[in-house]
Design a protein around this motif. Structure first.
Motif, short mmCIF file in Angstrom:
data_model
loop_
_atom_site.label_atom_id
_atom_site.label_comp_id
_atom_site.label_asym_id
_atom_site.label_seq_id
_atom_site.Cartn_x
_atom_site.Cartn_y
_atom_site.Cartn_z
N LEU A 112 25.80 -8.79 7.86
CA LEU A 112 27.17 -8.64 7.37
C LEU A 112 27.37 -7.32 6.64
O LEU A 112 28.47 -7.03 6.17
CB LEU A 112 27.51 -9.80 6.43
N GLY A 113 26.30 -6.56 6.49
CA GLY A 113 26.39 -5.32 5.74
C GLY A 113 26.19 -5.52 4.25
O GLY A 113 26.40 -4.61 3.45
N ILE A 114 25.77 -6.72 3.86
CA ILE A 114 25.49 -7.01 2.45
C ILE A 114 24.05 -6.62 2.15
O ILE A 114 23.13 -6.92 2.91
CB ILE A 114 25.73 -8.50 2.16
N GLU A 115 23.87 -5.94 1.03
CA GLU A 115 22.52 -5.51 0.64
C GLU A 115 21.74 -6.70 0.12
O GLU A 115 22.22 -7.46 -0.72
CB GLU A 115 22.62 -4.43 -0.43
N VAL A 116 20.53 -6.87 0.64
CA VAL A 116 19.67 -7.98 0.20
C VAL A 116 18.40 -7.39 -0.40
O VAL A 116 17.63 -6.72 0.29
CB VAL A 116 19.31 -8.91 1.38
N ASP A 117 18.20 -7.63 -1.68
CA ASP A 117 16.97 -7.21 -2.35
C ASP A 117 15.97 -8.36 -2.34
O ASP A 117 16.22 -9.41 -2.94
CB ASP A 117 17.25 -6.81 -3.80
N VAL A 118 14.85 -8.17 -1.65
CA VAL A 118 13.79 -9.18 -1.67
C VAL A 118 12.98 -8.95 -2.95
O VAL A 118 12.20 -7.99 -3.04
CB VAL A 118 12.91 -9.09 -0.42
N ILE A 119 13.20 -9.81 -3.93
CA ILE A 119 12.59 -9.64 -5.25
C ILE A 119 11.07 -9.83 -5.18
O ILE A 119 10.31 -9.13 -5.84
CB ILE A 119 13.20 -10.64 -6.25
N ASP A 120 10.65 -10.80 -4.36
CA ASP A 120 9.22 -11.01 -4.15
C ASP A 120 9.03 -11.75 -2.84
O ASP A 120 9.92 -12.49 -2.40
CB ASP A 120 8.61 -11.81 -5.31
N SER A 121 7.89 -11.54 -2.21
CA SER A 121 7.57 -12.19 -0.94
C SER A 121 6.09 -12.54 -0.92
O SER A 121 5.27 -11.81 -1.46
CB SER A 121 7.90 -11.25 0.23
N THR A 122 5.79 -13.67 -0.28
CA THR A 122 4.38 -14.04 -0.09
C THR A 122 4.03 -14.06 1.39
O THR A 122 3.11 -14.75 1.81
CB THR A 122 4.09 -15.42 -0.72
N LYS A 123 4.73 -13.25 2.15
CA LYS A 123 4.46 -13.17 3.59
C LYS A 123 3.04 -12.71 3.85
O LYS A 123 2.38 -13.19 4.79
CB LYS A 123 5.46 -12.22 4.24
N ASN A 124 2.53 -11.77 3.04
CA ASN A 124 1.18 -11.27 3.25
C ASN A 124 0.12 -12.33 2.97
O ASN A 124 -1.05 -12.18 3.35
CB ASN A 124 0.92 -10.03 2.38
N GLN A 129 1.70 -19.78 -0.76
CA GLN A 129 2.16 -20.00 -2.13
C GLN A 129 3.54 -19.39 -2.27
O GLN A 129 4.02 -18.69 -1.39
CB GLN A 129 1.19 -19.39 -3.15
N LEU A 130 4.19 -19.70 -3.39
CA LEU A 130 5.57 -19.27 -3.59
C LEU A 130 5.64 -17.89 -4.22
O LEU A 130 4.77 -17.52 -5.02
CB LEU A 130 6.31 -20.27 -4.48
N PRO A 131 6.69 -17.14 -3.90
CA PRO A 131 6.92 -15.88 -4.60
C PRO A 131 7.36 -16.14 -6.03
O PRO A 131 7.86 -17.22 -6.36
CB PRO A 131 8.04 -15.22 -3.78
N ALA A 132 7.18 -15.16 -6.88
CA ALA A 132 7.51 -15.31 -8.30
C ALA A 132 8.75 -14.49 -8.65
O ALA A 132 8.96 -13.41 -8.10
CB ALA A 132 6.33 -14.86 -9.16
N LEU A 133 9.55 -15.03 -9.54
CA LEU A 133 10.69 -14.29 -10.07
C LEU A 133 10.27 -13.71 -11.41
O LEU A 133 10.01 -14.43 -12.36
CB LEU A 133 11.90 -15.19 -10.25
N LYS A 134 10.20 -12.38 -11.46
CA LYS A 134 9.85 -11.73 -12.72
C LYS A 134 11.16 -11.43 -13.45
O LYS A 134 11.89 -12.34 -13.80
CB LYS A 134 9.02 -10.49 -12.43
N ASP A 135 11.46 -10.20 -13.70
CA ASP A 135 12.72 -9.86 -14.35
C ASP A 135 13.81 -9.69 -13.29
O ASP A 135 13.64 -8.92 -12.33
CB ASP A 135 12.58 -8.57 -15.15
N LEU A 136 14.91 -10.41 -13.47
CA LEU A 136 16.05 -10.28 -12.57
C LEU A 136 17.13 -9.49 -13.30
O LEU A 136 17.71 -9.98 -14.27
CB LEU A 136 16.58 -11.65 -12.17
N PRO A 137 17.40 -8.26 -12.87
CA PRO A 137 18.43 -7.46 -13.56
C PRO A 137 19.77 -8.19 -13.57
O PRO A 137 20.20 -8.74 -12.55
CB PRO A 137 18.50 -6.19 -12.70
N GLN A 138 20.40 -8.22 -14.72
CA GLN A 138 21.66 -8.94 -14.85
C GLN A 138 22.83 -8.08 -14.42
O GLN A 138 22.78 -6.85 -14.45
CB GLN A 138 21.83 -9.43 -16.29
N ASP A 139 23.90 -8.76 -14.01
CA ASP A 139 25.13 -8.07 -13.57
C ASP A 139 24.85 -7.09 -12.45
O ASP A 139 25.46 -6.02 -12.37
CB ASP A 139 25.80 -7.37 -14.76
N THR A 140 23.91 -7.44 -11.60
CA THR A 140 23.51 -6.59 -10.47
C THR A 140 23.76 -7.27 -9.13
O THR A 140 24.12 -6.61 -8.16
CB THR A 140 22.02 -6.21 -10.58
#
Length: 361
Positions: A112-124, A129-140
């Protein structure tokens, strides 16, 4: 022969629900019409859809400022609908890549042209196991997308990520009503019904009021505001699928609600995981802290032996334990309607298979 269906979806339904469907098929509510024939504009169906919405809100224990919407097209369509409805300010979303369906959500939003930031991935790590959410920048970001339970890979969030003021959007298809969360933490929940809520053809969206109505000129069939105004009946909804979901929701309430389903599912999955952890033949590849209650993948490490096991299992009524084609091996889906005895039968079979294997080797 008694059959136990371990399919990941479409999946097993409660026997009580199937019995009720059979009773209603010839004449629904003494109307003289089959439940498959009633009009979506009738009072009969008004009662069905309104009761389903009410029962779902009660089961989730969410406030009144949530809408329950019924769509078609599966969560795959919602991977498009959610960003179109919600990604209106920043045109940017965050995503935790925990497996196949999270990656599909990323792909659909990106189209759709929307920017998607992959914060973390465990594909490798092969998503063990699950990816971790560290710091999520606010109002971003307009929201963070997660998959609470990864049907293919067998991982699930036991703790929800803390997102601050960023809305949390989640695909709960394969552990909805099966694992207990504080559902008020979700700003939007999308659910394919064919695992724990009913049959294929219905998708449920539970969304906070203040998130809808911000996007303009959306296609009608994915417009959350329009569907809220029309009570999910802008066009003909999947009447039969909503009716079945309503019966399943009543059944879950009668069993004791989501907390009781969570308790039962932990008991079932513990039985299987305990066996796998003690086994010298089978391996459960997922990290223990991230294991799913509802989808349990396991392998022998020998593809030809896996195929032999799957065949023998089907011959004794243990059906659909073949793993997803992308990961192979076996997978047992232990949804709400799978009885404890079904898991006992599976463990007994696996135990015998292992003993027979070592007896030959």
């Amino acid at each position: 022969m008694v059959v136990y269906n371990f399919s990941a979806g479409p999946a097993v339904l409660p026997t009580e629900v199937i019995k009720r469907i059979k009773e209603d098929l010839p004449s629904f509510d003494n109307s003289g019409m089959s439940v498959m024939e009633i009009s979506h504009r009738s009072n009969l169906f008004d009662e069905v859809i309104d009761q389903a919405q009410q029962d779902l809100k009660e089961l989730l224990q969410v406030p009144d400022d949530y809408h329950v919407l019924f769509f078609q097209g599966g969560c795959t369509l919602q991977f498009t609908a959610a960003p179109l409805n919600l990604a209106t300010e920043h045109k940017k979303i965050a995503l935790l890549d925990s497996g196949h369906w999270a990656d599909r959500a990323r792909d659909e939003a990106s189209r759709l042209g929307i920017e998607v930031d992959v914060i973390d991935s465990t594909k490798n790590l092969h998503y063990t196991q699950l990816p971790a959410l560290k710091d999520l920048p606010q109002d971003t970001y307009d929201y963070l997308h997660i998959t609470t339970n990864n049907t293919i890979e067998g991982t699930a969030y036991n703790r929800l990520p803390k997102t601050g003021n960023t809305p949390l959007v989640a695909d709960l298809s394969s552990n909805f009503l099966a694992q207990d969360y504080d559902f008020s933490k979700f700003d939007l929940m999308m659910v394919g019904a064919q695992k724990n809520v009913g049959i294929a053809g219905l998708t449920i969206v539970v969304v906070k009021d203040d998130l809808i109505g911000k996007a303009k000129n959306l296609p009608s069939m994915i417009d959350y505001e329009l569907f809220a105004k029309k009570n999910s009946m802008f066009n003909t909804p999947p009447v039969f699928a909503i009716y079945v979901a309503g019966l399943v929701l009543k059944w879950v309430k009668e069993q004791g609600g989501v907390k009781e389903m969570d308790r039962r599912n932990r008991k079932k999955s513990d039985l299987l995981y305990d066996f796998l952890d003690d086994s010298k033949l089978f391996t459960a590849p997922v990290m223990k802290q991230d294991r799913s209650l509802t989808n349990v993948p396991f392998v022998t490490g020998k593809p030809e032996l896996d195929q032999e096991l799957i065949q023998q299992a089907s011959e004794v009524g243990l059906l659909n334990i073949k793993g997803h084609r992308s990961v192979g091996g076996m997978r047992a889906s232990l949804y709400n309607a799978m009885p404890y005895i079904g898991v006992e039968k599976l463990v007994d079979f696996l135990n015998k298979f292992e003993k027979d294997y070592w007896g030959k080797h």
